[in-house]
Design a protein around this motif. Structure first.
Motif, short mmCIF file in Angstrom:
data_model
loop_
_atom_site.label_atom_id
_atom_site.label_comp_id
_atom_site.label_asym_id
_atom_site.label_seq_id
_atom_site.Cartn_x
_atom_site.Cartn_y
_atom_site.Cartn_z
N GLY A 140 0.78 -1.23 0.00
CA GLY A 140 0.00 0.00 0.00
C GLY A 140 0.81 1.28 0.00
N ILE A 141 2.11 1.17 -0.22
CA ILE A 141 2.96 2.37 -0.25
C ILE A 141 2.97 2.92 -1.68
CG2 ILE A 141 5.32 3.22 0.02
CD1 ILE A 141 5.64 1.08 2.23
N ARG A 142 2.55 4.17 -1.80
CA ARG A 142 2.38 4.76 -3.12
C ARG A 142 3.36 5.91 -3.39
NH1 ARG A 142 0.67 0.73 -4.03
NH2 ARG A 142 -1.39 0.05 -4.75
N ARG A 143 4.16 6.26 -2.41
CA ARG A 143 5.16 7.29 -2.61
C ARG A 143 6.47 6.83 -2.01
NH1 ARG A 143 4.58 13.56 -0.78
NH2 ARG A 143 2.84 13.38 -2.26
N VAL A 144 7.56 7.14 -2.72
CA VAL A 144 8.89 6.75 -2.26
C VAL A 144 9.79 7.98 -2.24
CG1 VAL A 144 10.94 5.37 -2.78
CG2 VAL A 144 8.65 4.40 -3.14
N VAL A 145 10.42 8.21 -1.09
CA VAL A 145 11.50 9.20 -1.02
C VAL A 145 12.77 8.43 -1.34
CG1 VAL A 145 12.56 11.04 0.33
CG2 VAL A 145 10.23 10.29 0.88
N VAL A 146 13.25 8.59 -2.56
CA VAL A 146 14.37 7.76 -3.01
C VAL A 146 15.65 8.15 -2.28
CG1 VAL A 146 13.39 7.28 -5.27
CG2 VAL A 146 14.79 9.32 -4.95
N SER A 147 16.60 7.24 -2.27
CA SER A 147 17.84 7.46 -1.54
C SER A 147 18.57 8.69 -2.08
CB SER A 147 18.75 6.23 -1.63
OG SER A 147 19.13 5.97 -2.95
N ARG A 148 19.26 9.37 -1.19
CA ARG A 148 19.87 10.66 -1.52
C ARG A 148 21.00 10.54 -2.54
NH1 ARG A 148 21.71 9.64 3.83
NH2 ARG A 148 20.12 11.00 4.71
N GLU A 149 21.51 9.31 -2.75
CA GLU A 149 22.62 9.13 -3.68
C GLU A 149 22.16 9.04 -5.14
OE1 GLU A 149 23.06 8.23 0.18
OE2 GLU A 149 22.03 6.79 -1.12
#
Length: 639
Positions: A140-149
């Motif tokens: 149910g996760i619809r948004r991802v804060v992608v890794s800073r790299e």
């Protein structure tokens, strides 16, 4: 793509009510904030919102047409699980627009309790490939804060494969040079975990660079000793690049900043976003706004990893613009900890624990086998000058291990970007023919790929940061057969985890432990060499020397990533009798010689079979490349 006002979300931080109101008045589309527990900003007692104020914040934001997200983005210990369940139930009642999570246990509890809460994956989840996003979407996760790299180019490639998720990216504020979720320096040294909102920022210490073999300080090309002090992120001059890469939510860091400070940044980004959306072809940078932003900066600015890997211009070497030093270098734990002797041992299973050894080469693996290892971990990230394991190497050691009744688990890199995901799929295909005894994975995406392409048993490496037994339920549900406990868990919490988990658990008892891993080549940024024209320098061992004399070895792997080790290697031999209830005890031997690997294997083999033998500690000290200590076990609790 055609743009409109809903194409981009400007996401602002709030550490208190005044900042919440100011950020909304300045034009934020959404606000993120934390409660009094379970978030990544826990060092200020007067910050964050109690339950009553959380409810008011949701109501206030919604009354002004603004989304509100609540952070539960830290790791959760087992003793906190009941409180977490109560908190999630309360949040389900007040209905924020989403919660931001790091610990897999949160997703598991939301599912178990049948809660109607939208979830976003925090940057601390270190999500950096489509396979991880695919798995997160199943929960149910619809948004991802992608890794800073991840660069904007890599972000756009994620979206090209799967557009059915929202992508959130930090655009302004404090950043870290370590890979997301993979820095344990603060947690091990101070019991204030960077993965639990209490980072003491060892990356902001001054360091000299020395030749590890000679101890000689190296001449550098930089103008200060703050080697790891990444400047603040500022993407103001790159608004078009962000939008065209597919970034939906523009996240501003700063939950500990003042209302005026946050409001000023929000208003400047608001104008820029609106101007670009209204007229992309005619857009230009508002230099007056840029001057305002620059003159009111905390640290100096860089684009960090967004446009390319940081170079020397991205590091604040002088330390002059550091707003606060959270800590100073301190001695790491030695072997003495009298109170540990009084604690109960982990409840033992019917069988003695197996002994696993992470082996750097075939020679290392053979020494481990000859001295009683039950399991070998091979391949994965290999420190230069050693070269990566070949399929032929794996076939060879698999046959030799099976001849003596031992198993071979093939390790994989903890970070698997797009190209490495393709390599992992190929590896799975080849291992289906070789048939090792399992594959070890370092992140959720890798686990998803391995489960899709092979039926081999899957082991979760320490980089999963397993902190509680509910997270192990998530892993078990997704095909994991064994997991390594977090290196930030002190003994009492490890004991609870092992005794509560239905998933067999591994505890690392000896070896070189990485304080952090970075995609930035620290020696190359500071020394007079170019790794392209002088590749032999990648094989030379340098170390960071802190202000109390601690030498932090730096190792380069085959992917060019830098592994920064603790000054002391882990040694739990004096307390081995406490750990016999674990399924497996593990030695990290990838930075030892084959001979030392064999000696350590024999010592721990004897300790498992016949009881601890502290007479061997002096021998360990004689051969160890670094001092030895008990790491996080010096602390009674991780905070």
């Amino acid at each position: 793509m055609l743009l409109n006002k809903k194409s981009v979300e400007l996401l602002a931080p709030a550490g208190n009510w005044e900042t919440l109101v100011a950020a909304i008045d300045a034009g934020a589309d959404a606000i993120y904030l934390g409660g009094k527990h379970f978030n990544m900003r826990m060092l200020k007692s007067d910050a964050n919102f109690d339950n009553e104020m959380l409810k008011k914040a949701v109501e206030y934001a919604h009354a002004h047409g603004v989304m509100l997200y609540i952070t539960i983005n830290n790791l959760i210990s087992d003793e906190e699980i009941p409180e977490l369940e109560e908190y999630l139930t309360y949040l389900n009642e007040i209905q924020p627009d989403a919660i931001l999570i790091q610990d897999l246990a949160v997703a598991q509890i939301v599912k178990k309790l049948g809660l109607n809460i939208t979830m976003h994956a925090s940057i601390m989840m270190n999500s950096h490939n489509n396979a991880a996003i695919k798995k997160l979407k199943e929960y149910g996760i619809r948004r991802v804060v992608v890794s800073r790299e991840m660069s904007l180019k890599e972000l756009s490639e994620l979206k090209a494969v799967d557009s059915d998720f929202e992508l959130e990216y930090f655009v302004h504020g404090d950043m870290c040079i370590s890979e997301s979720g993979q820095c344990i320096h603060s947690g091990v040294l101070f019991a204030n975990s960077s993965n639990r909102g209490r980072c003491m920022k060892a990356c902001r210490w001054p360091y000299k660079i020395i030749d590890e073999q000679t101890g000689q300080e190296q001449e550098t090309t930089t103008d200060g000793d703050y080697r790891l002090a990444l400047k603040d992120m500022c993407m103001y001059r790159n608004i078009p690049d962000l939008i065209q890469a597919g970034v939906y939510s523009f996240k501003i860091e700063g939950r500990m900043r003042s209302a005026d400070f946050v409001a000023n940044i929000v208003s400047i980004y608001r104008r820029a976003i609106d101007n670009y959306v209204a007229d992309p072809a005619g857009y230009h940078v508002n230099e007056e706004d840029w001057k305002n932003l620059f003159e009111n900066r905390v640290r100096d600015y860089s684009t960090c990893f967004a446009m390319d890997k940081p170079d020397s211009r991205a590091i604040g070497y002088t330390g002059k613009r550091e707003p606060r030093f959270f800590s100073y270098a301190a001695k790491e734990a030695d072997l003495d900890c009298e109170w540990l002797n009084d604690l109960e041992a982990i409840k033992t299973a019917d069988n003695k624990p197996k002994l696993a050894v992470k082996a750097a080469t075939l020679a290392h693996a053979r020494e481990a086998l000859a001295n009683g290892a039950n399991i070998l971990y091979v391949a994965g990230e290999v420190y230069r000058p050693h070269t990566p394991w070949t399929l032929g190497d794996i076939k060879t050691i698999l046959q030799e291990a099976h001849n003596v009744g031992a198993k071979v688990i093939v390790n994989t890199p903890r970070t698997t970007l797009k190209d490495q995901c393709s390599e992992l799929e190929q590896l799975c295909h080849d291992l289906n023919e070789i048939k090792p005894d399992g594959i070890m994975v370092g992140n959720l995406g890798a686990a998803t790929i391995v489960r899709e392409f092979t039926d081999l048993p899957i082991y979760a490496d320490h980089s999963f940061n397993v902190f509680n037994h509910v997270a192990t339920e998530f892993l078990q549900e997704n095909g994991i057969v064994n997991a390594t406990a977090s290196y930030e868990l002190p003994y009492a919490q490890v004991k609870t985890l092992v005794e509560s988990s239905k998933l067999p658990m591994t505890i690392t008892v000896h070896g070189n432990v990485e304080a952090m891993i970075s995609d930035t080549n620290i020696p190359a940024l500071n020394l007079k060499y170019d790794p392209l024209t002088n590749p032999e320098f990648n094989d030379k061992h340098f170390a960071l020397l802190d202000t109390v004399g601690g030498k932090h070895s730096m190792r380069v792997d085959q992917f060019g990533r830098i592994h920064i080790l603790f000054t002391n290697d882990l040694c739990l031999l004096p307390y081995i009798d406490k750990l016999m209830g674990a399924d497996t005890l593990r030695i990290e031997a990838q930075d030892y010689t084959p001979e030392v690997t064999g000696m350590l294997t024999k010592i721990y083999r004897d300790a498992i079979d016949n009881g601890q033998n502290n007479d061997m500690i002096e021998k360990i000290k004689e051969v160890s490349p670094r001092p030895v200590g008990i790491g996080v076990y010096r602390h009674k609790k991780s905070y």
